[in-house]
Design an enzyme around this catalytic site. Structure first.
Site, PDB file in Angstrom:
ATOM      1  N   LYS A  21      49.873  -5.882  43.990  1.00  0.00           N
ATOM      2  CA  LYS A  21      49.900  -5.183  42.705  1.00  0.00           C
ATOM      3  C   LYS A  21      50.619  -5.997  41.642  1.00  0.00           C
ATOM      4  CE  LYS A  21      53.942  -2.348  43.665  1.00  0.00           C
ATOM      5  NZ  LYS A  21      55.081  -2.520  42.863  1.00  0.00           N
TER       6      LYS A  21
ATOM      7  N   LYS B  24      60.859 -12.090  45.826  1.00  0.00           N
ATOM      8  CA  LYS B  24      61.057 -11.014  44.854  1.00  0.00           C
ATOM      9  C   LYS B  24      62.283 -11.253  43.989  1.00  0.00           C
ATOM     10  CE  LYS B  24      58.755  -7.241  47.284  1.00  0.00           C
ATOM     11  NZ  LYS B  24      58.922  -5.931  47.905  1.00  0.00           N
TER      12      LYS B  24
ATOM     13  N   LYS C  53      47.442 -13.638  48.087  1.00  0.00           N
ATOM     14  CA  LYS C  53      47.341 -12.304  48.683  1.00  0.00           C
ATOM     15  C   LYS C  53      47.060 -11.277  47.589  1.00  0.00           C
ATOM     16  CE  LYS C  53      51.256 -10.055  49.408  1.00  0.00           C
ATOM     17  NZ  LYS C  53      52.556  -9.628  49.946  1.00  0.00           N
TER      18      LYS C  53
END
Ligand code: TYM
Length: 332
Positions: A198, A112, A195
């Protein structure tokens, strides 16, 4: 009854099929057999910037979806993380028990923060897994139902629980991950080696449970498969078809071998058409139920208030013991 705890972020707006099949579906099942605590993790959500109005709306939306998915406030404790201040309090204690290098090895943070750049990634994002440790240990959870991407955070939880217990005496239950192999990782419909998430580059690969059913049908029908025609489960060689079989099998309770037989000699089109119908049948009532909870925010908020009260009773007891073990002077 053994205890389970898990959480979901409110930020997504709509939950996606990976959230549901990987986690929430297990939560619903476990409330029958376990003392279950489930929460909407708004403290975790602010590790990235949030619009205040949207955060509030999305927190209610997440709770509404959890109820629509089948959580029953009579059978489980459903609450919002920030309603229980002990999460932040035990989070601090856990921060002081974690090595800097140890925290630096968390792969989700690395992914991230790499996307955001080190000046925009916050310290909160860095310590995110440590807050998650506190979430779990506060409730003395035996098991934590999650998808595969959370495994490393549960490992950290186990390490810190053992470290604290070793240093200060038995205080925390050392939890186990509850990860169902078949659905631990649901894949993107357009990129079946990634995976479902969103943050996908291609929204067509992401099945949002609150999409219009006809949008969902379209996404399923345009799912990437392969140039072969055989309908067979083989995660390595046929990731796209295998992902569709997993979804189909889980939503209908039909075994994968049975599905392979049913579609023997038929093309991918037949499989996709049927799965699209199965999905539409699932998401249509889900949308309606979610809307019903949203239309009655007073009932929703009172469910969450009761949940917070039950959660706090447990969390406060664990925190008090922890403070005492550490050597904090009691406030008389
Ligand atoms: P979150 O909100 O990202 O995701 C919620 C749950 O959905 C699972 N999941 C998936 N499972 C299978 N396939 C996928 N493609 C997929 N995508 C998501 C996740 O594994 C998760 O179980 N850090 C957590 C929230 C959290 C938490 C906790 C969980 C905070 N405190 C304490 C357990 C215990 C998270 O961000 O989940």
């Amino acid at each position: 009854r053994p205890r389970v705890l898990s959480g979901i972020q409110p930020t997504a707006g709509s939950f996606h099929l990976g959230n549901y099949l990987g986690a929430v579906r297990q939560w619903v099942a476990l409330q029958e057999s376990h003392d279950a605590f489930y929460m909407v993790v708004d403290l975790h959500a602010i590790t990235v910037p949030q619009d205040p109005k949207e955060l509030r709306a999305n927190t209610r939306l997440a709770a509404a979806q959890l109820l629509a998915a089948g959580l029953d406030p009579e059978r489980c404790t459903l609450f919002v993380q920030s309603h229980v201040p002990e999460h932040a309090q035990l989070g601090w204690v856990m921060n002081c028990l974690t090595g800097f290098g140890e925290a630096s090895r968390m792969t989700q943070f690395k992914d991230k923060s790499a996307k955001q750049g080190s000046d925009r990634a916050t310290v909160g994002l860095f310590t995110y897994p440590i807050l998650q440790v506190a979430d779990i240990l506060l409730y003395q959870a035996n098991e934590v139902p999650v998808g595969e991407d959370q495994r490393q955070h549960i490992e950290l939880t186990r390490d810190l629980a053992e470290r604290f217990n070793g240093r200060y005496g038995q205080t925390f239950t050392v939890p186990k991950p509850h990860i169902i192999k078949e659905t631990a990782k649901i894949f993107d419909l357009q990129d079946p080696t990634a995976k479902m998430s969103k943050s996908t580059a291609n929204p067509k690969g992401l099945v949002n449970l609150l999409d219009e059913p006809k949008v969902t049908v379209k996404k399923v029908k345009s799912a990437v498969t392969d140039t072969d025609t055989e309908i067979r489960f083989d995660a390595e060689a046929k990731p796209g078809v295998s992902n569709l079989l997993t979804i189909y099998s889980t939503l209908t309770g039909t075994g994968i071998p049975e599905l392979e037989q049913k579609y023997a000699g038929k093309g991918y089109g037949a499989l996709k058409t049927d799965l699209a119908e199965v999905m539409a049948e699932f998401v249509t009532p889900f949308r309606t139920r979610t809307q019903e909870y949203l239309d009655d925010p007073e009932t929703l908020d009172s469910i969450l208030a009761k949940g917070a009260e039950k959660a706090r009773a447990v969390a406060a007891e664990t925190l008090a013991t922890t403070y005492e073990r550490i050597g904090f002077l009691p406030a008389k």
